[in-house]
Design an enzyme around this catalytic site. Structure first.
Site, PDB file in Angstrom:
ATOM      1  NE  ARG A 178       5.527   2.123 -10.468  1.00 38.58           N
ATOM      2  CZ  ARG A 178       5.714   1.016  -9.771  1.00 38.58           C
ATOM      3  NH1 ARG A 178       6.740   0.223 -10.053  1.00 38.58           N
ATOM      4  NH2 ARG A 178       4.918   0.697  -8.780  1.00 38.58           N
ATOM      5  CG  HIS A 207      10.088 -14.191  -5.205  1.00 40.38           C
ATOM      6  ND1 HIS A 207       9.073 -14.149  -4.275  1.00 40.38           N
ATOM      7  CD2 HIS A 207       9.580 -13.640  -6.336  1.00 40.38           C
ATOM      8  CE1 HIS A 207       7.998 -13.594  -4.818  1.00 40.38           C
ATOM      9  NE2 HIS A 207       8.281 -13.278  -6.065  1.00 40.38           N
ATOM     10  CB  SER A 224       9.528  -1.376 -10.869  1.00 36.62           C
ATOM     11  OG  SER A 224       9.090  -0.172 -11.453  1.00 36.62           O
ATOM     12  CG  ASP A 277       7.676 -12.732  -9.743  1.00 29.40           C
ATOM     13  OD1 ASP A 277       6.543 -13.045  -9.328  1.00 29.40           O
ATOM     14  OD2 ASP A 277       8.444 -12.000  -9.101  1.00 29.40           O
ATOM     15  CG  HIS A 318      -6.643  28.794  18.294  1.00 23.00           C
ATOM     16  ND1 HIS A 318      -7.498  29.541  17.509  1.00 23.00           N
ATOM     17  CD2 HIS A 318      -7.419  28.250  19.282  1.00 23.00           C
ATOM     18  CE1 HIS A 318      -8.721  29.452  17.976  1.00 23.00           C
ATOM     19  NE2 HIS A 318      -8.704  28.673  19.076  1.00 23.00           N
ATOM     20  CG  ASP A 360      10.533 -13.413  -0.634  1.00 18.59           C
ATOM     21  OD1 ASP A 360      10.684 -13.772  -1.822  1.00 18.59           O
ATOM     22  OD2 ASP A 360      10.604 -12.220  -0.274  1.00 18.59           O
ATOM     23  CD  GLU A 363       9.842  -9.893  -5.906  1.00 23.72           C
ATOM     24  OE1 GLU A 363       9.595  -9.045  -6.781  1.00 23.72           O
ATOM     25  OE2 GLU A 363       8.985 -10.240  -5.056  1.00 23.72           O
ATOM     26  CD  GLU A 364       6.551 -10.651  -2.694  1.00 25.77           C
ATOM     27  OE1 GLU A 364       6.454  -9.417  -2.833  1.00 25.77           O
ATOM     28  OE2 GLU A 364       5.941 -11.456  -3.398  1.00 25.77           O
TER      29      GLU A 364
END
Length: 463
Positions: A331, A89, A402, A183, A216, A91, A156-157
């Site tokens: 994950r 990528h 990921s 990457d 309160h 970007d 990608e970012e």
């Protein structure tokens, strides 16, 4: 190994020229997340297309998407040889906070054997290395030992929102035998690693609502449910005290690592004591029965990423907050499905919902895990190329993070994925003072050039 000597000579002779070109590429503020940089994104795509053409690639195109364009180029004249699809990528992340940079993020600067600039490591520097490896092979060998296709995106970012559809719509154009991605990172300085698996991702936000407004605490405390109190009660049900996730069915589809893999991880001799010192923690923590490496590579997780609600300013504000919330990410490992995990999280929340409040769930990022068998010929060929240049054994690792598009490539194109990165975890990607160690730039160029020969031999022999 004659080709490696020829590559070494070429890269040594043209090093200053190549670094100047990389600095030119890094000078373009191609920040995909900020609309004011839309023209810079086009500039970066044009620059990359020109670099591919200059390297000797053909059929170059800048393919529009609903967002930022994909840059494509190929060379397909290695008859009977495998085809590599090179993904990367162009970007980059935003640069804030700017005051923490020691040099301007889009004015590349060399210091102490490192090149400082946004995108130097993630991912312009590594994409550029593949372009120059192809150029070097044309100059030294007259052709390539394999067919190559480049697919370099500009989103990608921001999660690659349009690339899966692009890949689906261009299956024939992107057809290949192996996908190669640079990457990712190495195991450490001078310690090359091939990553053959990544964890997936599932994210949610939990919102808890009690009374219609803050109350309160003197008037209502003890008689009305506090939203933060309810949230904390709910969050405490997700794990036991040892760190094992207690969501029903969370682990049921987890594919266990082979004993051969676990033995390979043990041989890495990971220094947990050094990690504790580096992180400033007294103890590591996680699921019993697994090492730190296994917990972060081959086991799934459930982590609280943020909690919000109530008053957190200076002093005290005596209120019962009406609202509270938390962000959670999981994950995931093969064969966990993000949608199934989110369904199980929702069921868990419904089962443990505290009395006196309403609870809602918002779904966020999802990405499937991926795994290419680490004994796959294309993976092993990468290890050989690293060893030929770095002259140390290659580690075969899984990544704890990921890259959702990797799983999309795997799912849509059904191809093995080789993650051969050259970054280091200390290089501040996504943070101020991002940099790339030029030692790995120099060696990486040679590794990639050599890999095109190695993978050609490996895949041909496997047929």
């Amino acid at each position: 190994m004659d080709h490696l000597k020829e590559l070494d000579g070429y890269f040594s002779e043209h090093r200053d020229e190549h670094l100047a070109e990389l600095k030119d590429f890094l000078s373009i503020p191609s920040i995909s997340s900020l609309s004011e940089h839309k023209e810079d994104m086009k500039h970066a795509a044009d620059w990359l297309a020109g670099a591919l053409k200059a390297a000797g690639l053909e059929n170059i195109s800048i393919d529009e998407t609903p967002g930022h364009p994909v840059v494509y180029g190929d060379w397909l004249h290695a008859e009977g040889q495998p085809t590599l699809l090179i993904y990367g990528h162009y970007d980059v992340q935003p640069v804030d906070p700017l005051n923490l940079w020691d040099s301007e993020p889009f004015k590349p600067e060399e210091r102490d054997g490192k090149l400082y600039a946004r995108g130097a490591s993630d991912d312009k520097g590594q994409v550029f290395m593949h372009v120059k490896a192809v150029e070097a092979l044309f100059k030294t060998n007259g052709s390539l030992p394999v067919n190559v296709k480049f697919c370099i995106e500009g989103e990608e970012e921001i999660g690659s929102p349009h690339l899966p559809k692009y890949v689906e719509d261009h299956k024939d154009k992107l057809a290949a035998d192996v996908i190669v991605i640079s990457d990712t990172g190495m195991q450490g300085p001078g310690q090359p690693a091939v990553c053959y698996g990544l964890r997936g991702l599932a994210g949610i936000q939990i919102d808890v609502r009690g009374a219609k407004s803050d109350l309160h605490s003197g008037l209502y405390g003890g008689g009305v449910r506090n939203s933060i109190d309810a949230l904390v009660e709910l969050l405490a049900t997700f794990k036991d005290q040892e760190g094992t996730i207690t969501v029903d069915g969370f682990y049921e589809n987890v594919r266990p690592a082979t004993e051969e893999e676990r033995e390979a991880y043990r041989k890495l001799d990971f220094d947990e004591e050094a990690l504790k010192k580096e992180l400033g923690v007294s103890e590591l923590f996680g699921e019993p029965g697994y090492s730190y490496t296994e917990r972060t590579w081959i086991r799934p997780t459930l982590e609280l990423n943020g909690i919000f609600g109530g008053f957190s300013g200076e002093g005290i504000k005596t209120v019962l907050p009406a609202e509270a919330g938390a962000k959670i990410t999981c994950r995931l490992v093969p064969d966990q499905d993000p949608d199934e995990i989110v369904t199980k999280l929702k069921a868990h929340i419904e089962k443990h919902k505290p009395a006196g409040v309403d609870v809602s769930v918002t779904e966020f990022d999802k990405g499937k895990p991926f795994l290419t068998p680490y004994d796959h010929p294309a993976i092993q060929a990468a290890g050989k190329s690293y060893e030929a240049v770095y002259e140390v054994p290659t580690a075969y690792t899984r990544g704890g993070g990921s890259i959702p598009i990797v799983a999309a490539f795997d799912e849509i194109l059904g191809l093995p994925v080789v993650l051969m990165g050259f970054g280091l975890s200390s290089e501040n990607f996504h943070a101020p003072n991002e940099h790339f160690h030029l030692e790995n730039f120099d060696k990486g160029l040679r590794v990639i050039g050599d890999y095109y020969f190695e993978v050609s031999d490996a895949l041909s022999s496997a047929e």
